[in-house]
Design an enzyme around this catalytic site. Structure first.
Site, PDB file in Angstrom:
ATOM      1  N   SER A  80       4.777  -6.659   6.438  1.00 32.44           N
ATOM      2  CA  SER A  80       3.332  -6.791   6.544  1.00 32.44           C
ATOM      3  C   SER A  80       2.823  -7.482   5.291  1.00 32.44           C
ATOM      4  O   SER A  80       2.998  -6.980   4.180  1.00 32.44           O
ATOM      5  CB  SER A  80       2.684  -5.411   6.669  1.00 32.44           C
ATOM      6  OG  SER A  80       1.341  -5.497   6.229  1.00 32.44           O
ATOM      7  N   MET A 138       0.809   3.202  15.603  1.00 35.88           N
ATOM      8  CA  MET A 138       0.343   3.376  14.221  1.00 35.88           C
ATOM      9  C   MET A 138       0.760   4.751  13.721  1.00 35.88           C
ATOM     10  O   MET A 138       0.434   5.777  14.324  1.00 35.88           O
ATOM     11  CB  MET A 138      -1.183   3.244  14.136  1.00 35.88           C
ATOM     12  CG  MET A 138      -1.734   1.849  14.406  1.00 35.88           C
ATOM     13  SD  MET A 138      -1.022   0.531  13.400  1.00 35.88           S
ATOM     14  CE  MET A 138      -1.456   1.088  11.749  1.00 35.88           C
ATOM     15  N   ASP A 155       4.184   1.134  12.646  1.00 32.92           N
ATOM     16  CA  ASP A 155       3.468   0.496  11.541  1.00 32.92           C
ATOM     17  C   ASP A 155       2.758   1.555  10.702  1.00 32.92           C
ATOM     18  O   ASP A 155       1.882   2.259  11.188  1.00 32.92           O
ATOM     19  CB  ASP A 155       2.445  -0.481  12.142  1.00 32.92           C
ATOM     20  CG  ASP A 155       1.716  -1.307  11.097  1.00 32.92           C
ATOM     21  OD1 ASP A 155       2.068  -1.222   9.909  1.00 32.92           O
ATOM     22  OD2 ASP A 155       0.794  -2.047  11.500  1.00 32.92           O
ATOM     23  N   HIS A 182       4.343  -9.904  10.031  1.00 33.68           N
ATOM     24  CA  HIS A 182       3.234  -9.104  10.568  1.00 33.68           C
ATOM     25  C   HIS A 182       1.979  -9.392   9.741  1.00 33.68           C
ATOM     26  O   HIS A 182       1.994  -9.254   8.518  1.00 33.68           O
ATOM     27  CB  HIS A 182       3.648  -7.631  10.464  1.00 33.68           C
ATOM     28  CG  HIS A 182       2.651  -6.648  10.976  1.00 33.68           C
ATOM     29  ND1 HIS A 182       2.684  -6.172  12.269  1.00 33.68           N
ATOM     30  CD2 HIS A 182       1.614  -6.022  10.364  1.00 33.68           C
ATOM     31  CE1 HIS A 182       1.700  -5.291  12.436  1.00 33.68           C
ATOM     32  NE2 HIS A 182       1.042  -5.183  11.297  1.00 33.68           N
ATOM     33  N   GLY A 195       3.596   3.432   6.556  1.00 33.34           N
ATOM     34  CA  GLY A 195       4.418   4.410   5.837  1.00 33.34           C
ATOM     35  C   GLY A 195       5.904   4.300   6.117  1.00 33.34           C
ATOM     36  O   GLY A 195       6.641   5.258   5.896  1.00 33.34           O
ATOM     37  N   ASP A 245      -1.954  -8.557   9.119  1.00 40.17           N
ATOM     38  CA  ASP A 245      -2.971  -7.538   9.351  1.00 40.17           C
ATOM     39  C   ASP A 245      -4.369  -8.122   9.215  1.00 40.17           C
ATOM     40  O   ASP A 245      -4.847  -8.374   8.110  1.00 40.17           O
ATOM     41  CB  ASP A 245      -2.781  -6.391   8.358  1.00 40.17           C
ATOM     42  CG  ASP A 245      -1.563  -5.560   8.707  1.00 40.17           C
ATOM     43  OD1 ASP A 245      -1.502  -5.066   9.847  1.00 40.17           O
ATOM     44  OD2 ASP A 245      -0.664  -5.416   7.856  1.00 40.17           O
ATOM     45  N   MET A 286      -6.975  -5.690  13.886  1.00 38.42           N
ATOM     46  CA  MET A 286      -7.742  -4.453  13.712  1.00 38.42           C
ATOM     47  C   MET A 286      -9.202  -4.858  13.632  1.00 38.42           C
ATOM     48  O   MET A 286      -9.852  -4.773  12.579  1.00 38.42           O
ATOM     49  CB  MET A 286      -7.263  -3.729  12.440  1.00 38.42           C
ATOM     50  CG  MET A 286      -5.886  -3.113  12.625  1.00 38.42           C
ATOM     51  SD  MET A 286      -5.093  -2.716  11.060  1.00 38.42           S
ATOM     52  CE  MET A 286      -4.369  -4.302  10.684  1.00 38.42           C
ATOM     53  N   HIS A 330      -1.812  -8.725  14.007  1.00 40.25           N
ATOM     54  CA  HIS A 330      -2.246  -7.364  14.335  1.00 40.25           C
ATOM     55  C   HIS A 330      -3.749  -7.298  14.116  1.00 40.25           C
ATOM     56  O   HIS A 330      -4.210  -7.215  12.982  1.00 40.25           O
ATOM     57  CB  HIS A 330      -1.482  -6.377  13.439  1.00 40.25           C
ATOM     58  CG  HIS A 330      -1.895  -4.948  13.611  1.00 40.25           C
ATOM     59  ND1 HIS A 330      -1.560  -3.964  12.701  1.00 40.25           N
ATOM     60  CD2 HIS A 330      -2.603  -4.328  14.588  1.00 40.25           C
ATOM     61  CE1 HIS A 330      -2.056  -2.802  13.118  1.00 40.25           C
ATOM     62  NE2 HIS A 330      -2.704  -3.002  14.251  1.00 40.25           N
ATOM     63  N   MET A 335      -8.297  -7.617   9.550  1.00 42.42           N
ATOM     64  CA  MET A 335      -9.292  -6.531   9.527  1.00 42.42           C
ATOM     65  C   MET A 335     -10.685  -7.119   9.382  1.00 42.42           C
ATOM     66  O   MET A 335     -10.886  -8.080   8.639  1.00 42.42           O
ATOM     67  CB  MET A 335      -9.011  -5.586   8.356  1.00 42.42           C
ATOM     68  CG  MET A 335      -7.606  -5.019   8.351  1.00 42.42           C
ATOM     69  SD  MET A 335      -7.386  -3.810   7.033  1.00 42.42           S
ATOM     70  CE  MET A 335      -5.598  -3.567   7.125  1.00 42.42           C
TER      71      MET A 335
END
Ligand code: DX5
Ligand code: ZN
Length: 223
Positions: free
Chosen positions: A17, A146, A184, A42, A186, A44, A77, A75, A46
């Site tokens: 990511s 998630m 996705d 990946h 942690g 992200d 969001m 991805h 947002m």
């Protein structure tokens, strides 16, 4: 060979990511992850609405596209993700992953992504029951579970996500479907073994991979 990896069918794929990359040196960091053995990238996205944080849009995806041949998964969001599908397709994304919480009609949204020639990803937040995505499993190429609240890297893995992976793997086998199962949030060398055992095909990791002194060793440790 799967669309998400050039490795053997049963090999676990690793998706760095870019959220934890150095954005002033994004090209360098993408190249670093590619040579470290990453399978896909990946991204992200947002919007400050669906999640509080803001990151980037199609412009950055296009810049990354020019630096790697690896598959790119955007991805999203974001609220009303449908407004942006065409722009991410033009930017060179290979897959668009939307959140089930963000679309009133998941079937229509997934069909739009497919009509653009892209892989269709569907994601769900930790608090969203898996039952919400089950009706769409025959219309997706990727389910992204998630294991943290979306919006930030570096959070702790929520083990409840493992049950979702197990159920997805069982449903996929029972129905003879071929979508990828991804997780996705942690993910690190400590949590990856449980994710693999539970059925994850693609491990997304940000802070663990970009924080590692040896990126290749970190990628290998997730596999
Ligand atoms: C969270 C993002 C993740 C995040 C993962 O909103 O979807 O992709 O970057 O970061 P780590 O691996 O640090 O939990
Ligand atoms: Zn993500």
């Amino acid at each position: 060979m799967n669309w998400w990896s050039r490795r053997a069918e049963n090999a676990t794929a690793v998706a760095p990511s870019l959220l934890s990359a150095d954005f002033a040196d994004l090209g360098r960091d993408v190249a670093k992850m590619e040579s470290a053995g990453a399978d896909l990238i990946h991204l992200d996205v947002m919007d400050g609405h669906f999640v509080p944080n803001l990151t980037f849009g199609p412009l950055v995806v296009a810049a990354v596209r020019r630096r790697t041949a690896l598959p790119l998964d955007a991805h999203l969001m974001v609220a009303q993700p449908e407004r942006h599908f065409a722009a991410f397709a033009r930017a060179g994304a290979d897959a668009i992953t939307i959140h089930i919480e963000a679309v009133p009609d998941p079937g229509a949204a997934l069909a739009e992504i497919g009509a653009l020639g892209l892989r269709r990803g569907l994601s769900l937040n930790p608090g969203t029951p898996l039952e919400t995505v089950l009706p769409w499993l025959d219309r997706v190429d990727l389910v992204l579970v998630m294991s943290v609240e979306p919006g930030a890297g570096g959070q702790s893995f929520q083990p409840a996500a493992l049950d979702k992976l197990r159920t997805l793997a069982a449903r996929r086998a029972a129905a003879g479907l071929g979508f990828a199962i991804s997780i996705d949030g942690g993910v690190n060398a400590g949590t990856a073994p449980d994710c693999r055992k539970a059925g994850a095909d693609i491990l997304v990791a940000g802070s663990y991979l970009f924080g590692a002194a040896d990126a290749a060793a970190a990628v290998a440790s997730l596999r």
